[in-house]
Design a protein around this motif. Structure first.
Motif, PDB file in Angstrom:
ATOM      1  N   GLY A  88      50.633  40.347  26.930  1.00 29.12           N
ATOM      2  CA  GLY A  88      51.758  41.343  27.373  1.00 29.12           C
ATOM      3  C   GLY A  88      53.054  40.353  27.818  1.00 29.12           C
ATOM      4  N   GLN A  89      54.061  40.848  27.241  1.00 27.73           N
ATOM      5  CA  GLN A  89      55.445  40.275  27.735  1.00 27.73           C
ATOM      6  C   GLN A  89      55.684  38.709  27.402  1.00 27.73           C
ATOM      7  N   LEU A  90      54.993  38.449  26.049  1.00 29.22           N
ATOM      8  CA  LEU A  90      55.217  37.069  25.536  1.00 29.22           C
ATOM      9  C   LEU A  90      56.577  36.712  25.224  1.00 29.22           C
ATOM     10  N   HIS A  91      57.363  37.622  24.890  1.00 32.03           N
ATOM     11  CA  HIS A  91      58.690  37.405  24.394  1.00 32.03           C
ATOM     12  C   HIS A  91      59.422  36.930  25.310  1.00 32.03           C
ATOM     13  N   GLN A  92      59.208  36.821  26.652  1.00 32.27           N
ATOM     14  CA  GLN A  92      59.907  36.290  27.925  1.00 32.27           C
ATOM     15  C   GLN A  92      59.703  34.837  27.829  1.00 32.27           C
ATOM     16  N   PHE A 121      61.757  46.687  26.695  1.00 32.07           N
ATOM     17  CA  PHE A 121      61.345  46.725  28.031  1.00 32.07           C
ATOM     18  C   PHE A 121      59.724  46.293  28.277  1.00 32.07           C
ATOM     19  N   GLY A 122      59.244  45.986  26.995  1.00 29.29           N
ATOM     20  CA  GLY A 122      57.972  45.412  27.191  1.00 29.29           C
ATOM     21  C   GLY A 122      57.372  45.108  25.577  1.00 29.29           C
ATOM     22  N   SER A 123      56.443  44.226  25.580  1.00 29.71           N
ATOM     23  CA  SER A 123      56.047  43.702  24.325  1.00 29.71           C
ATOM     24  C   SER A 123      54.431  43.260  24.410  1.00 29.71           C
ATOM     25  N   LEU A 124      53.722  43.806  23.415  1.00 28.90           N
ATOM     26  CA  LEU A 124      52.129  43.448  23.502  1.00 28.90           C
ATOM     27  C   LEU A 124      51.890  42.620  22.166  1.00 28.90           C
ATOM     28  N   TYR A 314      61.080  40.683  33.442  1.00 33.07           N
ATOM     29  CA  TYR A 314      59.811  40.567  34.671  1.00 33.07           C
ATOM     30  C   TYR A 314      59.741  39.006  34.886  1.00 33.07           C
ATOM     31  N   ASN A 315      59.121  38.809  35.925  1.00 39.90           N
ATOM     32  CA  ASN A 315      58.801  37.307  36.110  1.00 39.90           C
ATOM     33  C   ASN A 315      57.534  36.953  35.755  1.00 39.90           C
ATOM     34  N   HIS A 316      56.858  37.327  34.885  1.00 36.08           N
ATOM     35  CA  HIS A 316      55.432  36.854  34.382  1.00 36.08           C
ATOM     36  C   HIS A 316      55.323  37.300  32.979  1.00 36.08           C
ATOM     37  N   PHE A 317      54.386  36.574  32.395  1.00 35.15           N
ATOM     38  CA  PHE A 317      53.543  37.362  31.014  1.00 35.15           C
ATOM     39  C   PHE A 317      52.311  37.329  31.514  1.00 35.15           C
ATOM     40  N   VAL A 318      51.558  38.167  30.735  1.00 37.37           N
ATOM     41  CA  VAL A 318      50.240  38.588  31.172  1.00 37.37           C
ATOM     42  C   VAL A 318      49.232  38.231  29.928  1.00 37.37           C
ATOM     43  N   THR A 319      48.119  37.498  30.407  1.00 39.35           N
ATOM     44  CA  THR A 319      47.137  37.281  29.285  1.00 39.35           C
ATOM     45  C   THR A 319      45.718  37.920  29.808  1.00 39.35           C
TER      46      THR A 319
END
Ligand SMILES: O=C(O)CCC(=O)C(=O)O
Ligand SMILES: [Fe+2]
Length: 329
Positions: A88-92, A121-124, A314-319
Motif C-alpha cells: 500500500g502507498q508505494l507511490h510515496q 489518496f491511495g494506491s495498492l 501519509y507518512n508511511h507505506f505498508v507491506t
C-alpha cells in the motif's frame, strides 16, 4: 448521442434505503464533451469504464521493474508460489509510479466522473489475486459528494481468468445504498452501541471491535440485497496496459485463484476530487450521514508530482508479511 438520465430500478421492499446519485446529474454533466460518449455511457449504465491499451509495454515494464525491486528489498509475505501480498502507498516511496495515474486520458476521464480535479489518496500493488469479497469502496473511504471517489485499476500483465481476476456486481451502483443507520436500524443492540461509540472520542480496542462488527453487518445487508436482486457477478477480462475505473458505489472484488501458480500483477489508484470531503470507515459506521458534516474529514495534506497530479501525503507505506508492516517514509 443521448445519454439516459433517469434511472429507475425496482427496490426489493418499500422500507429499503434509496439509491445515491451517480454523478452531478446535471445537463452539463450528461452533455459534457470532455470525454467520449462511450466512456460516459459505460460509467452511467454499468458503473465502470474500460480504456484498452492506455499504456505502452515500456511504461508497464518500467512500473513492474520498480515494484519487483521493492519486493526484493522488503518481505511482502510471499506465498508458496512466490507471489507477495499487496503493498500500500508505494507511490510515496517511488513517486515515479504516479506516471500511470497522471496520464491525460486517466485524468480527463476522472475530471468528468468526479466533477472535480482528481487527487490520488491511495494506491495498492498486487502480485497475486486478492480473492476479496464483494464490497463497495465508498464505505471504506466515504466521499461527499458520494460520487466523488473512484478506483482506477491497471492490468500490469495479461490477466488470466484462472488468476483471480476482478469481478463486479452488475448494476449495484444503482441499487438502494445501505448507510450505517440503515444497517443498525434492524438491530436494537447494534443501534444502541453505535450511539454510544459515536459519542466516545478516544479509540479503544472495544470501539474498534464494534466498528468491525458494523462492517460485517453492512456486508450481510449487502449480500442479502445481492441475493434479492438475483444478479450474477461478472468477471473483467483485461490485458496488460488496460485500465478499468469503477464507481464509488459499484460492488466489486477479487475472484478465486483457480490456478495459484499464476500471478495477477496489477495496481490500483484510488482517487477523490480535490474538494471531496473524505471520511473514514469508522466515521461512516458510527455516524448518520447527515451528522458526518459535523465530523472532521481526513486532512488533505497534498503533494504535487511534476506539476501533473496531486496526491495525499501519509507518512508511511505498508507491506504485508502477512501482518501489515508500516514502513516510515
Ligand atoms: O484487486 C482486487 O482484487 C480488488 C481491489 C479492490 O477492491 C480495491 O482496490 O478497491
Ligand atoms: Fe475495492
Amino acid at each position: 448521442m443521448a445519454i439516459a438520465s433517469a434511472v429507475s430500478i425496482e427496490t426489493p421492499d418499500s422500507g429499503a434505503p434509496t439509491p445515491l446519485p451517480i454523478g452531478p446529474e446535471t445537463p452539463e454533466w450528461y452533455g459534457s464533451n470532455r470525454i467520449s460518449n462511450d466512456l460516459k455511457q459505460q460509467w452511467i449504465d454499468q458503473g465502470f469504464s474500460v480504456i484498452r491499451s492506455a499504456y505502452t509495454p515500456d511504461q508497464i515494464a518500467a512500473y513492474n521493474d520498480i515494484v519487483a525491486q521493492v519486493r526484493k528489498e522488503f518481505d511482502t509475505g510471499a506465498d508458496e508460489f512466490g507471489f507477495g501480498d499487496r503493498i500500500g502507498q508505494l507511490h510515496q516511496r517511488h513517486p515515479e509510479l504516479l506516471e500511470l495515474a497522471a496520464t491525460p486520458a486517466i485524468l480527463d476521464f476522472l475530471r468528468w466522473a468526479l466533477d472535480d480535479e482528481p487527487v490520488v489518496f491511495g494506491s495498492l500493488n498486487f502480485e497475486r489475486g486478492t480473492e476479496q469479497e464483494a464490497h463497495i469502496d465508498a464505505i471504506f473511504f466515504w466521499p461527499e459528494p458520494t460520487y466523488s471517489m473512484a478506483g482506477c485499476w491497471v492490468a500490469l500483465e495479461d490477466i488470466s481468468i484462472d488468476a483471480g481476476p476482478l469481478f463486479y456486481v452488475p448494476q449495484s451502483h444503482k441499487w438502494p445504498f445501505y448507510l450505517s443507520e440503515h444497517v443498525a436500524s434492524g438491530d436494537p443492540r447494534l443501534a444502541e452501541m453505535r450511539q454510544f461509540y459515536a459519542k466516545t472520542e478516544d479509540s479503544s480496542a472495544e470501539k474498534q471491535k464494534f466498528v468491525g462488527e458494523m462492517g460485517l453487518a453492512w456486508t450481510d445487508c449487502f449480500l442479502k440485497l445481492e441475493s434479492d436482486m438475483r444478479t450474477e457477478r461478472k468477471v473483467l477480462s483485461l490485458k496488460a496496459g488496460d485500465v478499468v475505473f469503477w464507481h464509488s458505489l459499484l460492488a466489486h472484488g477479487g475472484s478465486p485463484r483457480i490456478d495459484p501458480e499464476l500471478s495477477r500483477k496489477s495496481a490500483v489508484f484510488h482517487f477523490i476530487g480535490r474538494n471531496t470531503k473524505l471520511y473514514t470507515f469508522e466515521q461512516f459506521m458510527l455516524h448518520d450521514r447527515a451528522a458526518l458534516s459535523s465530523q472532521e474529514p481526513q486532512p488533505m495534506d497534498l503533494r504535487n508530482y511534476k506539476g501533473l497530479i496531486e496526491y495525499m501525503r501519509y507518512n508511511h507505506f505498508v507491506t504485508h508479511t502477512p501482518e501489515p508492516v508500516i514502513n516510515p517514509l
